[in-house]
Design a protein around this motif. Structure first.
Motif, PDB file in Angstrom:
ATOM      1  N   ALA A  12      44.198  55.176  44.857  1.00 11.43           N
ATOM      2  CA  ALA A  12      45.321  55.194  43.914  1.00 11.43           C
ATOM      3  C   ALA A  12      46.594  54.689  44.578  1.00 11.43           C
ATOM      4  N   ALA A  13      46.830  55.086  45.824  1.00 11.48           N
ATOM      5  CA  ALA A  13      48.038  54.636  46.532  1.00 11.48           C
ATOM      6  C   ALA A  13      48.055  53.126  46.684  1.00 11.48           C
ATOM      7  N   GLN A  14      46.866  52.528  46.800  1.00 16.79           N
ATOM      8  CA  GLN A  14      46.774  51.081  46.978  1.00 16.79           C
ATOM      9  C   GLN A  14      46.705  50.324  45.646  1.00 16.79           C
ATOM     10  N   GLY A  15      46.784  51.043  44.534  1.00 19.43           N
ATOM     11  CA  GLY A  15      46.859  50.385  43.245  1.00 19.43           C
ATOM     12  C   GLY A  15      45.539  50.187  42.538  1.00 19.43           C
ATOM     13  N   LEU A  54      45.275  36.948  48.604  1.00 20.02           N
ATOM     14  CA  LEU A  54      44.102  37.655  48.101  1.00 20.02           C
ATOM     15  C   LEU A  54      44.344  39.108  47.698  1.00 20.02           C
ATOM     16  N   PRO A  55      45.134  39.904  48.427  1.00 17.54           N
ATOM     17  CA  PRO A  55      45.351  41.281  47.953  1.00 17.54           C
ATOM     18  C   PRO A  55      45.988  41.344  46.573  1.00 17.54           C
ATOM     19  N   LEU A  56      46.815  40.373  46.239  1.00 18.21           N
ATOM     20  CA  LEU A  56      47.417  40.347  44.903  1.00 18.21           C
ATOM     21  C   LEU A  56      46.364  40.030  43.849  1.00 18.21           C
ATOM     22  N   PHE A  57      45.450  39.101  44.160  1.00 16.07           N
ATOM     23  CA  PHE A  57      44.359  38.836  43.223  1.00 16.07           C
ATOM     24  C   PHE A  57      43.506  40.085  43.021  1.00 16.07           C
ATOM     25  N   SER A  58      43.199  40.791  44.103  1.00 18.49           N
ATOM     26  CA  SER A  58      42.334  41.972  44.002  1.00 18.49           C
ATOM     27  C   SER A  58      42.920  43.014  43.063  1.00 18.49           C
ATOM     28  N   ARG A  59      44.250  43.098  43.010  1.00 19.64           N
ATOM     29  CA  ARG A  59      44.900  44.127  42.204  1.00 19.64           C
ATOM     30  C   ARG A  59      45.367  43.624  40.842  1.00 19.64           C
ATOM     31  N   PRO A 276      43.964  61.292  41.394  1.00 17.98           N
ATOM     32  CA  PRO A 276      43.099  61.092  40.220  1.00 17.98           C
ATOM     33  C   PRO A 276      41.740  61.768  40.389  1.00 17.98           C
ATOM     34  N   ARG A 277      41.200  62.226  39.285  1.00 13.28           N
ATOM     35  CA  ARG A 277      39.866  62.816  39.314  1.00 13.28           C
ATOM     36  C   ARG A 277      38.782  61.753  39.341  1.00 13.28           C
ATOM     37  N   ARG A 278      39.128  60.565  38.835  1.00  2.00           N
ATOM     38  CA  ARG A 278      38.185  59.446  38.812  1.00  2.00           C
ATOM     39  C   ARG A 278      38.949  58.175  39.141  1.00  2.00           C
ATOM     40  N   VAL A 279      38.267  57.251  39.786  1.00  4.86           N
ATOM     41  CA  VAL A 279      38.809  55.918  40.027  1.00  4.86           C
ATOM     42  C   VAL A 279      37.763  54.919  39.577  1.00  4.86           C
ATOM     43  N   GLU A 280      38.151  54.003  38.706  1.00  6.13           N
ATOM     44  CA  GLU A 280      37.234  52.978  38.186  1.00  6.13           C
ATOM     45  C   GLU A 280      37.673  51.606  38.700  1.00  6.13           C
ATOM     46  N   GLY A 281      37.715  51.474  40.003  1.00  8.13           N
ATOM     47  CA  GLY A 281      38.145  50.221  40.598  1.00  8.13           C
ATOM     48  C   GLY A 281      37.075  49.141  40.529  1.00  8.13           C
ATOM     49  N   ARG A 282      37.515  47.901  40.607  1.00 11.31           N
ATOM     50  CA  ARG A 282      36.599  46.763  40.703  1.00 11.31           C
ATOM     51  C   ARG A 282      37.350  45.631  41.360  1.00 11.31           C
ATOM     52  N   ALA A 283      36.945  45.290  42.590  1.00  9.55           N
ATOM     53  CA  ALA A 283      37.701  44.269  43.304  1.00  9.55           C
ATOM     54  C   ALA A 283      36.908  43.731  44.482  1.00  9.55           C
ATOM     55  N   LEU A 284      37.059  42.449  44.735  1.00  3.70           N
ATOM     56  CA  LEU A 284      36.636  41.836  45.988  1.00  3.70           C
ATOM     57  C   LEU A 284      37.815  41.947  46.951  1.00  3.70           C
ATOM     58  N   LEU A 285      37.546  42.429  48.154  1.00  4.74           N
ATOM     59  CA  LEU A 285      38.614  42.733  49.108  1.00  4.74           C
ATOM     60  C   LEU A 285      38.560  41.770  50.290  1.00  4.74           C
ATOM     61  N   ALA A 286      39.668  41.103  50.548  1.00  2.01           N
ATOM     62  CA  ALA A 286      39.750  40.199  51.684  1.00  2.01           C
ATOM     63  C   ALA A 286      39.706  40.981  52.989  1.00  2.01           C
ATOM     64  N   LEU A 373      35.953  35.637  37.714  1.00  2.00           N
ATOM     65  CA  LEU A 373      37.404  35.744  37.744  1.00  2.00           C
ATOM     66  C   LEU A 373      37.973  35.074  38.988  1.00  2.00           C
ATOM     67  N   LEU A 374      37.317  35.277  40.126  1.00  3.37           N
ATOM     68  CA  LEU A 374      37.763  34.652  41.371  1.00  3.37           C
ATOM     69  C   LEU A 374      37.677  33.132  41.272  1.00  3.37           C
ATOM     70  N   ALA A 375      36.574  32.636  40.726  1.00  2.00           N
ATOM     71  CA  ALA A 375      36.425  31.186  40.567  1.00  2.00           C
ATOM     72  C   ALA A 375      37.513  30.616  39.663  1.00  2.00           C
ATOM     73  N   ASP A 376      37.793  31.299  38.569  1.00  2.00           N
ATOM     74  CA  ASP A 376      38.847  30.836  37.663  1.00  2.00           C
ATOM     75  C   ASP A 376      40.199  30.808  38.371  1.00  2.00           C
ATOM     76  N   TRP A 377      40.486  31.858  39.135  1.00  2.00           N
ATOM     77  CA  TRP A 377      41.776  31.916  39.844  1.00  2.00           C
ATOM     78  C   TRP A 377      41.891  30.782  40.860  1.00  2.00           C
ATOM     79  N   LEU A 378      40.782  30.455  41.499  1.00  2.00           N
ATOM     80  CA  LEU A 378      40.790  29.374  42.492  1.00  2.00           C
ATOM     81  C   LEU A 378      40.690  27.991  41.859  1.00  2.00           C
ATOM     82  N   GLY A 379      40.526  27.936  40.544  1.00  2.00           N
ATOM     83  CA  GLY A 379      40.401  26.648  39.854  1.00  2.00           C
ATOM     84  C   GLY A 379      39.061  25.986  40.073  1.00  2.00           C
ATOM     85  N   LEU A 380      38.012  26.773  40.268  1.00  2.00           N
ATOM     86  CA  LEU A 380      36.665  26.244  40.500  1.00  2.00           C
ATOM     87  C   LEU A 380      35.830  26.384  39.233  1.00  2.00           C
TER      88      LEU A 380
END
Length: 399
Positions: A12-15, A54-59, A276-286, A373-380
């Motif tokens: 949660a602290a990391q967003g 990359l950390p901005l993309f992840s969040r 938080p009681r639950r975290v539903e994160g989803r991210a590729l982390l550099a 999503l990563l491919a779209d962000w990179l324009g691939l």
């Protein structure tokens, strides 16, 4: 506190406990995220995108990287970030500049702080460094390659010539800063007084102990819950300084000492941290994401042993050249060896390694969406999956 609760506080602290913002991502989203993190580590490796993007993309998801370029290296009126040595080479909010002036002053006073090569160069070449400073003052922004008398490089990679060493000492002492980046990410230097907004330069300079306390508060806010080593590492503070300041912060109630299940050392909790009681994160982390850059902390939080293998010989690599952990929920569930193959407009997924006990069907859908999503962000245009029958079948055909 349970280990699971500590892990959720850290996420949660990391967003990662909140959904990504809907709609168009603006520069304000970036500044709020960077303010929460405190800094972005800079690295020149460009297998996917340079580390600070990359950390901005992840969040945030698919954002325009030009927003970050303008915040970091745009016109003086747009400048919201500056470069300095914090957690390695870093981008920080300009409001943090006063908090690092004590470090700049120590460098100017030849007081160590882990840059012995630069201090030795200053002792030997003070006159030359002054000449480089005058050349920038007279000619304006310059890269090391622009100097009239930069000298000969001493070798590949970090074999800097005298001009580059002089500029880096001036940078470490706060006399010059990065005006812009150009070409192959080459740093262009100018006098700090000509780069940073005037309102930032006019901010009062706190005493070193006051600045260190605030840096530790920011570390605690970014980490949520952390050991002394974690907090010290975030802005690379000294051992003695950190011990003294942490004791003061606990006494003042700015941090709380807690015991965490399975942790061998006491932890410090930010009293304002979300739980938080639950975290539903989803991210590729550099590899240089602040959630995982301290590898012992990553193992403590996620039971996930992680090392970057860029400099490991090919035959000795376990997982690949540029491997990104995949966060799903509140766990790191897989490792993906990725590369942006720009000539063919493809995101290459060289390999996927699932963590023990992870069912491919549980991760295939979220992983597919994140790769797209990563491919779209990179324009691939395409995502090229590995020849892994179960994973490929679970993901379906990706284009």
């Amino acid at each position: 506190m349970s280990a699971a609760a500590a892990r959720r506080i850290a996420l949660a602290a990391q967003g990662f406990a909140a959904s990504r913002p809907p709609g168009r991502i603006t520069a304000s989203h970036l500044t709020r995220t960077i303010d929460r993190l405190g800094l972005l580590q800079i690295d020149s490796v460009n297998v996917l995108a340079r580390a600070h993007y990359l950390p901005l993309f992840s969040r945030l998801g698919n954002y325009a990287s030009g927003h970050l370029d303008r915040l970091a290296w745009g016109r003086r009126s747009q400048r919201r970030l500056f470069e300095f040595w914090a957690h390695e080479a870093s981008l920080l909010p300009v409001g943090a500049h006063p908090l690092l002036r004590w470090r700049m002053q120590r460098a100017a006073d030849d007081a160590g702080d882990g840059k012995e090569k630069l201090h030795a160069f200053r002792r030997d070449k003070a006159t030359f460094i002054d000449e480089v400073r005058r050349e920038i003052a007279d000619r304006g922004p310059l890269a090391a390659s622009d100097l009239s008398n930069g000298g000969v490089r001493r070798g590949p990679w970090w074999g800097w010539n005298d001009g580059k060493l002089a500029l880096e000492w001036l940078f470490f002492a706060g006399i010059v800063t990065t005006a812009t980046r150009r070409g192959s990410f080459e740093r262009v230097y100018d006098l700090t007084e000509r780069v940073l907004p005037l309102e930032v330069q006019r901010l009062p300079t706190p005493a070193a102990d006051e600045a260190q306390r605030e840096l530790l508060r920011r570390s605690a806010r970014a980490l949520g819950i952390a050991t002394e080593t974690d907090l010290r590492d975030y802005f690379r503070l000294g051992v003695a300084d950190t011990k003294a300041r942490l004791a003061e912060l606990v006494e003042a109630g700015d941090l709380r000492l807690v015991d965490v299940e399975g942790w061998s050392k006491p932890a410090y909790l930010d009293p304002s941290a979300r739980r938080p009681r639950r975290v539903e994160g989803r991210a590729l982390l550099a590899p240089f994401d602040p959630l995982i850059w301290e590898r012992e902390r990553t193992e403590r939080l996620f039971d996930f042993h992680y090392r970057i293998e860029i400099y490991t010989p090919v035959g000795k690599r376990k997982h690949g050249y540029y491997v990104l952990p995949f966060l799903l929920g509140d766990k790191l569930v897989a490792r993906l060896d990725l590369k942006a193959e720009r000539a063919g407009s493809s995101l290459l997924v060289h390999a996927v390694h699932l963590e023990p006990g992870i069912d491919v069907h549980d991760v295939a859908g979220p992983m597919r969406d994140e790769l797209r999503l990563l491919a779209d962000w990179l324009g691939l245009e395409r995502v090229q999956l590995p020849q892994h029958a179960a994973l490929a079948k679970a993901m379906g055909r990706m284009r």
